[in-house]
Structures are given as structure tokens and as C-alpha cells.
Design a protein around this motif. Structure first.
Motif, mmCIF file in Angstrom:
data_model
loop_
_atom_site.group_PDB
_atom_site.id
_atom_site.type_symbol
_atom_site.label_atom_id
_atom_site.label_comp_id
_atom_site.label_asym_id
_atom_site.label_seq_id
_atom_site.Cartn_x
_atom_site.Cartn_y
_atom_site.Cartn_z
ATOM 1 N N LEU A 4 44.738 54.711 53.811
ATOM 2 C CA LEU A 4 45.630 54.306 52.729
ATOM 3 C C LEU A 4 46.962 53.825 53.291
ATOM 4 C CD1 LEU A 4 45.054 57.355 50.338
ATOM 5 C CD2 LEU A 4 43.872 55.153 50.325
ATOM 6 N N GLU A 6 50.727 52.662 51.738
ATOM 7 C CA GLU A 6 51.615 52.485 50.590
ATOM 8 C C GLU A 6 52.645 51.407 50.869
ATOM 9 O OE1 GLU A 6 51.014 57.084 50.933
ATOM 10 O OE2 GLU A 6 51.356 55.378 52.271
ATOM 11 N N SER A 7 53.113 50.779 49.796
ATOM 12 C CA SER A 7 54.203 49.806 49.888
ATOM 13 C C SER A 7 54.921 49.759 48.553
ATOM 14 C CB SER A 7 53.671 48.415 50.259
ATOM 15 O OG SER A 7 52.782 47.947 49.263
ATOM 16 N N SER A 21 52.425 50.283 45.485
ATOM 17 C CA SER A 21 51.022 49.911 45.695
ATOM 18 C C SER A 21 50.438 50.766 46.808
ATOM 19 C CB SER A 21 50.909 48.434 46.073
ATOM 20 O OG SER A 21 51.372 47.607 45.046
ATOM 21 N N CYS A 22 49.149 50.998 46.725
ATOM 22 C CA CYS A 22 48.432 51.756 47.741
ATOM 23 C C CYS A 22 47.134 51.007 48.031
ATOM 24 C CB CYS A 22 48.149 53.165 47.258
ATOM 25 S SG CYS A 22 47.062 54.127 48.338
ATOM 26 N N ALA A 23 47.076 50.389 49.201
ATOM 27 C CA ALA A 23 45.893 49.634 49.591
ATOM 28 C C ALA A 23 44.960 50.526 50.395
ATOM 29 C CB ALA A 23 46.304 48.415 50.415
ATOM 30 N N SER A 25 41.230 51.114 52.484
ATOM 31 C CA SER A 25 40.089 50.541 53.202
ATOM 32 C C SER A 25 38.976 51.579 53.200
ATOM 33 C CB SER A 25 40.477 50.206 54.640
ATOM 34 O OG SER A 25 40.861 51.376 55.336
ATOM 35 N N ARG A 72 44.610 51.198 38.648
ATOM 36 C CA ARG A 72 43.859 50.838 39.860
ATOM 37 C C ARG A 72 43.072 49.571 39.620
ATOM 38 N NH1 ARG A 72 40.157 55.729 41.269
ATOM 39 N NH2 ARG A 72 39.416 54.364 42.946
ATOM 40 N N LYS A 76 40.167 45.149 44.256
ATOM 41 C CA LYS A 76 41.163 44.933 45.306
ATOM 42 C C LYS A 76 41.398 46.185 46.137
ATOM 43 C CE LYS A 76 43.717 41.354 42.800
ATOM 44 N NZ LYS A 76 45.045 40.939 42.256
ATOM 45 N N ASN A 77 40.661 47.253 45.843
ATOM 46 C CA ASN A 77 40.841 48.518 46.564
ATOM 47 C C ASN A 77 42.304 48.968 46.557
ATOM 48 O OD1 ASN A 77 38.140 48.621 47.123
ATOM 49 N ND2 ASN A 77 38.359 48.784 49.329
ATOM 50 N N THR A 78 42.923 48.901 45.408
ATOM 51 C CA THR A 78 44.357 49.178 45.312
ATOM 52 C C THR A 78 44.666 50.060 44.105
ATOM 53 O OG1 THR A 78 44.865 47.066 46.366
ATOM 54 C CG2 THR A 78 46.662 48.167 45.222
ATOM 55 N N TYR A 80 48.078 51.557 41.892
ATOM 56 C CA TYR A 80 49.474 51.226 41.611
ATOM 57 C C TYR A 80 50.170 52.387 40.900
ATOM 58 C CZ TYR A 80 47.485 46.565 42.275
ATOM 59 O OH TYR A 80 46.816 45.473 42.776
#
Length: 129
Positions: A4, A6-7, A21-23, A25, A72, A76-78, A80
Motif C-alpha cells: 500500500l 498513501e498520498s 489516496s491509497c494505491a 498492488s 474505493r 484502480k486498486n485504490t 480514498y
């Protein structure tokens, strides 16, 4: 293994808004419940919000209800966290977390940090008065 990142953190004045946001994988993201926690200096990690694997259910900590919204996008596997009407007491490092143990969320163990298996590095949110 899910990673994970975060940004979206930063400095904002009281009353303002930020969107974190939290991307993620990893193949299991879309089947896992996801959450946001936060930790201020000298304080314990605090539950903020959680969302079910499908996004159909959400659960919030009392201090952020109405002001914050978790969502979520599994394509996009994200995940918010929209934060509105920010207060100085919202200042903290915000962490994204995911659980391979459950996909639904609600009162009870959803808010336990120990129930989450993987964590991001955190993003700083500072709210000035």
C-alpha cells in the motif's frame, strides 16, 4: 502480498478539505476490507474509517462521522478518504490498512488495528488553526 502507498497529505487550514489516496498492488485487494487509521504524536493509533470489499458498506469512527467519506475503486486498486471540515485535532499521520481476514465491515473488530494484515507507510496531514 499486498503493498500500500498513501498520498494526498499536506498542510491545510481549519475548515478546509483534503483527499487521501491509497494505491494497492496485489491480486487480493478487491476481496479485502480496507481502512484508514491515524496516529498523532504521543497518541495511540486511532481508527478512522473502513469499507467492505465491494464498497457497499462503510463504518466510521465517532470523531470523523459526517465529515469524512471513505470510498474505493477496485478497478484502480485504490481506496480514498475525503476529509472535509478539517479541524486541528485531525492532525496526524494517516495510514491505509487492509485485511485478508474479512471483507465486511461494521461495529466491533472492524476498528481493531490488530485485524489488519498489511499497512502503508503513512501520509502526514497537518491542520492549522
Amino acid at each position: 502480498q499486498v503493498q500500500l502507498v498513501e498520498s494526498g497529505g499536506g498542510l491545510v487550514q481549519a475548515g478546509g478539505s483534503l483527499r487521501l489516496s491509497c494505491a494497492a498492488s496485489g491480486r487480493t485487494f478487491s476481496s479485502n476490507a480496507m481502512a484508514w487509521f491515524r496516529q498523532a504524536p504521543g497518541e495511540e493509533r486511532e481508527f478512522v474509517a473502513a469499507i467492505s470489499w465491494s464498497g457497499s458498506s462503510t463504518y466510521y469512527g465517532d470523531s470523523v462521522k459526517v465529515r469524512f467519506t471513505i470510498s474505493r475503486d477496485n478497478a484502480k486498486n485504490t481506496v480514498y478518504l475525503q476529509m472535509n471540515r478539517l479541524k486541528p485535532e485531525d492532525t496526524a499521520v494517516y495510514y491505509c490498512a487492509g485485511s485478508g481476514q474479512f471483507g465486511a465491515v461494521g461495529p466491533g473488530s472492524t476498528s481493531w488495528a490488530s485485524k489488519y494484515d498489511y499497512w502503508g507507510q503513512g501520509t502526514q496531514v497537518t491542520v492549522s488553526s
